[in-house]
Scaffold this active site. Structure first.
Site, short mmCIF file in Angstrom:
data_model
loop_
_atom_site.label_atom_id
_atom_site.label_comp_id
_atom_site.label_asym_id
_atom_site.label_seq_id
_atom_site.Cartn_x
_atom_site.Cartn_y
_atom_site.Cartn_z
N LYS A 137 -110.58 13.41 -33.07
CA LYS A 137 -109.80 12.19 -33.33
C LYS A 137 -108.89 11.87 -32.16
O LYS A 137 -108.83 10.73 -31.69
CB LYS A 137 -108.95 12.38 -34.60
N ASN A 138 -108.17 12.88 -31.68
CA ASN A 138 -107.15 12.61 -30.66
C ASN A 138 -107.73 12.35 -29.27
O ASN A 138 -107.01 11.97 -28.36
CB ASN A 138 -106.14 13.76 -30.60
N CYS A 158 -97.45 9.37 -38.94
CA CYS A 158 -97.06 10.39 -39.91
C CYS A 158 -95.55 10.46 -40.03
O CYS A 158 -94.82 10.17 -39.08
CB CYS A 158 -97.57 11.75 -39.45
N ARG A 175 -90.20 10.27 -33.56
CA ARG A 175 -91.26 9.97 -32.60
C ARG A 175 -90.96 8.77 -31.72
O ARG A 175 -91.60 7.72 -31.80
CB ARG A 175 -92.59 9.80 -33.32
N ASP A 221 -100.35 20.67 -34.64
CA ASP A 221 -101.29 20.10 -35.62
C ASP A 221 -101.99 21.17 -36.47
O ASP A 221 -102.71 20.84 -37.41
CB ASP A 221 -102.35 19.24 -34.91
N ARG A 281 -107.15 10.01 -42.80
CA ARG A 281 -106.79 9.50 -41.48
C ARG A 281 -107.41 10.38 -40.39
O ARG A 281 -107.76 9.89 -39.33
CB ARG A 281 -105.25 9.53 -41.29
C1 UD1 Z 1 -100.23 13.47 -30.13
C2 UD1 Z 1 -101.27 13.68 -31.18
C3 UD1 Z 1 -100.68 14.40 -32.39
C4 UD1 Z 1 -100.01 15.69 -31.96
C5 UD1 Z 1 -99.02 15.44 -30.82
C6 UD1 Z 1 -98.45 16.72 -30.23
C7 UD1 Z 1 -102.75 11.81 -30.84
C8 UD1 Z 1 -103.28 10.52 -31.34
N1 UD1 Z 1 -101.80 12.39 -31.58
O1 UD1 Z 1 -99.23 12.64 -30.70
O2 UD1 Z 1 -101.74 14.69 -33.30
O3 UD1 Z 1 -99.31 16.24 -33.04
O4 UD1 Z 1 -99.69 14.74 -29.75
O5 UD1 Z 1 -99.45 17.57 -29.83
O6 UD1 Z 1 -103.19 12.32 -29.82
N2 UD1 Z 1 -91.57 12.14 -27.64
C9 UD1 Z 1 -90.41 11.57 -27.17
N3 UD1 Z 1 -90.52 10.42 -26.45
C10 UD1 Z 1 -91.71 9.82 -26.18
C11 UD1 Z 1 -92.88 10.42 -26.67
C12 UD1 Z 1 -92.78 11.59 -27.39
O7 UD1 Z 1 -89.32 12.08 -27.39
O8 UD1 Z 1 -91.74 8.78 -25.53
C13 UD1 Z 1 -91.46 13.37 -28.46
C14 UD1 Z 1 -91.96 13.12 -29.89
O9 UD1 Z 1 -90.96 12.60 -30.68
C15 UD1 Z 1 -92.38 14.51 -30.30
C16 UD1 Z 1 -92.88 15.12 -29.01
O10 UD1 Z 1 -92.35 14.33 -27.95
O11 UD1 Z 1 -91.28 15.21 -30.78
C17 UD1 Z 1 -94.39 15.17 -28.89
O12 UD1 Z 1 -94.92 13.87 -28.97
P1 UD1 Z 1 -96.24 13.43 -28.23
O13 UD1 Z 1 -96.78 14.57 -27.42
O14 UD1 Z 1 -96.00 12.15 -27.54
O15 UD1 Z 1 -97.20 13.20 -29.47
P2 UD1 Z 1 -98.13 11.95 -29.76
O16 UD1 Z 1 -98.79 11.49 -28.51
O17 UD1 Z 1 -97.42 10.99 -30.60
#
Ligand code: UD1
Length: 430
Positions: free
Chosen positions: A22-23, A118, A123, A307, A399
């Protein structure tokens, strides 16, 4: 409401095949916006999140053909119409925000509602915006929407404060069409980032170093169409292996890359589970006796994946002894604890740490899932528990997992999917 009725206590045995990740799919579908030529993606799982991403692209004017049975998806982006996808779709799924980079690079302006997803934390998206701002984009927030504009993206040297998966992907996609070279440091190193980079390179991009913490992207004038096979879903593979282990069974997952599962394998081995590679694309896990408690800490890749934390906690709830689960990636990813506790688990949450005192057994209960991986954790608990579990909130599960219950049934699980229609028929005696 759709729900699952699970009769627990059956050790799962046999072989099961893992779907495409998925990711990896979600950013690669977004990357198809970067060219007017056809992008054909193979191994696309039939998930609610994939359907949402397809709708996002369609709302931008892309033509998308998807055959869920064969997993083949064809995108032709041609002339993109608006620089703003439908707001309700972006609100539904955080990963829709992955169209930000491609739209900025192509259309030089974009308007996106703040993303949903989620319920596992706030986030934020600051890292996405900071990176793209360093490349010459300007952002403002108007009525809950992020408005972005640029005279043309320029390569830049960007250091991410945290190796965010989504920010790495958005910046990498935008940089493929920027002028000059982008160096992205402290980048995320997840296998899905490598898959996206491989796909972009097959479209004519020049991305080097994906999978390491420093990625170099040489901007090119344009990208072309491609045909790309999605990597196997390591989280689904881990979930299925854990389903075998929590039930005291013996499961082989096929189409799983052992290298991608190293962190899980290490923890399973520490807990006393027999884990082995079966050829180069399958993994086996067997629990010959009650597992031992371990301490677990989630970390960005190559650490233990957040995850798989909820599903692993189900195992710990049944292990011998007391262990801790420390969640360092998301600030609020313990919603499954409530459900596990209802089943008799002994878990105390203190901030970002859960202290899990393993019990010899759990008992079935009515449960409601409130996030994707939490739903998987509760489903696993239902399979392991004595008696019947009714699991609600199935939309979360769908999902990210395609026909998971059917595949578990093929391993011996006793699960009934009660759809709203079936339930209505039962109630009216039809
Ligand atoms: C992706 C995955 C999700 C997984 C996560 C961490 C997809 C579609 N989803 O989510 O399944 O759980 O990686 O492995 O690939 N953060 C900030 N600022 C930002 C972006 C992120 O503070 O601009 C923080 C988030 O709040 C979170 C952490 O960084 O606490 C990790 O987020 P991130 O790695 O960006 O996860 P996603 O890309 O949303």
């Amino acid at each position: 409401m759709d729900h699952l009725l699970i009769q627990g206590g059956v050790p799962l045995r046999g072989r099961v095949r893992v779907n495409g990740a998925k990711n990896a799919c979600l950013p690669i579908i977004a990357a198809a916006l970067l060219t007017g030529e056809p992008v054909i993606i193979e191994g696309v799982p039939d998930l609610l999140d994939v359907r949402t991403m397809i709708e996002v692209l369609e709302s931008l004017g892309s033509a998308v053909d998807y055959e869920p049975d064969s997993g083949l998806l064809r995108v032709v982006s041609g002339d993109l119409l608006p620089a703003a996808p439908r707001a309700d779709l972006v609100g539904r799924m955080r990963a829709s925000f992955l169209v930000l980079g491609p739209l900025l690079a192509l259309k030089k302006r974009v308007s996106l509602p703040l993303p949903g997803g989620c319920a596992i934390g706030t986030r934020p998206i600051d890292l996405h915006l900071k990176g793209l701002a360093a490349m010459g984009a300007e952002f403002s927030t108007v009525n809950g929407c992020v408005e972005g504009e640029t005279a043309g993206l320029q390569g830049a040297r960007i250091y991410l404060d945290f190796p965010s998966v989504g920010a790495t992907e958005n910046i990498m996609m935008a940089a493929t069409l920027a002028r000059g070279t982008t160096f992205l440091e402290n980048a995320a190193t997840e296998p899905e980032i490598v898959d996206l980079a491989n796909c972009l390179n097959s479209m004519g991009a020049a991305v080097v170093g994906a999978g390491t913490t420093c990625i170099r992207i040489e901007g090119v004038a344009g990208l072309c169409g491609t045909r790309h096979q999605i990597i196997p879903d390591r989280i689904e593979a881990g979930t299925l292996l854990l389903a075998g282990v929590v039930t005291g069974g013996d499961v082989i997952v096929e189409n799983a890359l052992p290298d991608h599962l190293k962190p899980l394998r290490a923890k399973l081995a520490e807990a006393g589970v027999v884990v082995e590679e079966v050829g180069s694309t399958a993994m086996r896990a067997a629990a010959n006796s009650r597992t031992a408690a371990v301490d677990l800490k989630t970390m960005p890749h190559p650490g233990f994946s957040t995850d798989l934390q909820p599903q692993f906690m189900t195992l710990m709830a049944l292990s011998k002894g007391t262990g801790t689960v420390t969640e360092t990636v998301f600030e609020n990813r313990f919603h499954h604890v409530e459900g596990l506790t209802r089943m008799g688990a002994q878990i105390r949450v203190e901030g970002r740490q859960a202290i899990v005192r393993g019990q010899p057994f759990l008992t079935g209960a009515p449960l409601t899932a409130s996030d994707l991986r939490g739903a998987a954790a509760l489903l696993l608990a239902g399979l392991a528990a004595q008696g019947k579990t009714e699991l609600n909130g199935m939309g979360h599960l769908w999902r990210g997992y395609s026909r998971l219950e059917e595949r578990l049934v093929s391993l011996g699980a006793r699960i009934e999917h009660i759809s709203s229609e079936t339930e209505r028929a039962m109630q009216t005696g039809v």
